[in-house]
Design an enzyme around this catalytic site. Structure first.
Site, mmCIF file in Angstrom:
data_model
loop_
_atom_site.group_PDB
_atom_site.id
_atom_site.type_symbol
_atom_site.label_atom_id
_atom_site.label_comp_id
_atom_site.label_asym_id
_atom_site.label_seq_id
_atom_site.Cartn_x
_atom_site.Cartn_y
_atom_site.Cartn_z
ATOM 1 N N HIS A 111 0.833 -1.211 0.000
ATOM 2 C CA HIS A 111 0.000 0.000 0.000
ATOM 3 C C HIS A 111 0.865 1.258 0.000
ATOM 4 C CE1 HIS A 111 -3.858 2.097 1.231
ATOM 5 N NE2 HIS A 111 -2.958 3.024 1.504
ATOM 6 N N GLU A 112 1.838 1.292 0.899
ATOM 7 C CA GLU A 112 2.662 2.495 1.013
ATOM 8 C C GLU A 112 3.638 2.631 -0.148
ATOM 9 O OE1 GLU A 112 1.526 4.511 2.968
ATOM 10 O OE2 GLU A 112 0.341 3.180 4.246
ATOM 11 N N HIS A 115 1.988 4.531 -2.885
ATOM 12 C CA HIS A 115 2.107 5.981 -2.675
ATOM 13 C C HIS A 115 3.509 6.464 -3.058
ATOM 14 C CE1 HIS A 115 -1.783 6.141 -0.918
ATOM 15 N NE2 HIS A 115 -1.457 5.647 0.265
#
Length: 232
Positions: A111-112, A115
Site C-alpha cells: 500500500h505504502e 504511494h
C-alpha cells in the site's frame, strides 16, 4: 482547496515523526522487540512478496531506487493506523506496534509503496491538493490487495455487485479522513470526482492483482516487458 492552519496532515498519528524517540541505529532501537520483528518482516516482504518486488523494480526503473534503511522506518504509531507515507522525507512508516502478522506487513508495505511510486512518477501535491491524495489512496486500495476477497471475508464484508469498487471507495475515504481535517461529505465528493480514472490506472501492475497469484503473473510480465518489446 486550501488547508487550515490547524492542519497537521496526519502527523499526530505518527508521534515518532516529531519526537524522535530513538536515534536511528541506536542500541535501544535494535533491542526493542517490536522494532526487531518489524525489520525482519519488512525484509521478508521485500524479498518474497510479488506485489512489493514489482513495485520496487518499477521504482528503480523510474529512477527512484528504494533503500531499506533510508526509505522505511519502523515506529510506534496511533492504534488506528498501520502505516503511512511521509512525502516530506520520502519515507514509509511501518507501525511496529500494530503490525503483528507477515500477511499484514505485506499489504502495508505494498500500500505504502504505491504511494511512494506515485510520488516518484508524478508531481503529486500531497499537502495542498485533495484530489491528488484521493487518487493515490484509490490506487493503493485497489492494487495492494486491501480489498481482496479473502480480506473482505475476514472483515465480514460479503460481495454485492461491484463490491470491489465499493471497498476501494470506502477505504480511500477512510484514509483521507484519517489524515486531513475535512468532513465525510467532502471526502466522499473528492473521491467520487477522481474515482473512475484513478481506479482504472493499474500502473505498474498492468491489471488489478486480486490475489498473490495475480501479483506473481504481473511481476513476471513486468520483468519480461523488455524482452517482449525487443521482439516487436
Amino acid at each position: 482547496m486550501d488547508q487550515t492552519k490547524e492542519e497537521d496532515f496526519g502527523y499526530d498519528l505518527f508521534p515518532e515523526r516529531r519526537k524522535g524517540k530513538y536515534k536511528k541505529g541506536s542500541i535501544a532501537e535494535s533491542l526493542f522487540t517490536f522494532n526487531h520483528k518489524c525489520q525482519v518482516m519488512l525484509q521478508f516482504a521485500m524479498e518474497t512478496s510479488p506485489y512489493a518486488k514489482l513495485l520496487l523494480s518499477a521504482m528503480k526503473s523510474s529512477g527512484c531506487k528504494v533503500w531499506k534503511d533510508r526509505h522505511f522506518s519502523c515506529e510506534d504509531c496511533d492504534g488506528t493506523v498501520s502505516g503511512g507515507f511521509d512525502a516530506a522525507s520520502s519515507q514509509i512508516v511501518l507501525c511496529q506496534n500494530n503490525i503483528h502478522q507477515q500477511s499484514h506487513m505485506n499489504r502495508v508495505v505494498t500500500h505504502e509503496l504505491i504511494h511512494a511510486f506515485d510520488h516518484c512518477r508524478a508531481d503529486v501535491d500531497w499537502f495542498n491538493n485533495f484530489r491528488h491524495l484521493a487518487c493515490s489512496e484509490i490506487r493503493a486500495a485497489n492494487l495492494s490487495g486491501d480489498c481482496s476477497f479473502s480480506n473482505e471475508v475476514s472483515r465480514f464484508n460479503f460481495g454485492l455487485k461491484q463490491h470491489h469498487q465499493e471497498c476501494v471507495r470506502s477505504r480511500a475515504i477512510r484514509s483521507i479522513l484519517a489524515v486531513r481535517k475535512i468532513n465525510r461529505e467532502e471526502a466522499e465528493k473528492i473521491v467520487d470526482e477522481v474515482f473512475e480514472p484513478c481506479f482504472n490506472d493499474h500502473t505498474p501492475f498492468g491489471r488489478i492483482p486480486h490475489s498473490k497469484k495475480d501479483a506473481k503473473f504481473a511481476y513476471r510480465d513486468y520483468e519480461n516487458r523488455d524482452r517482449y518489446y525487443a521482439n516487436l
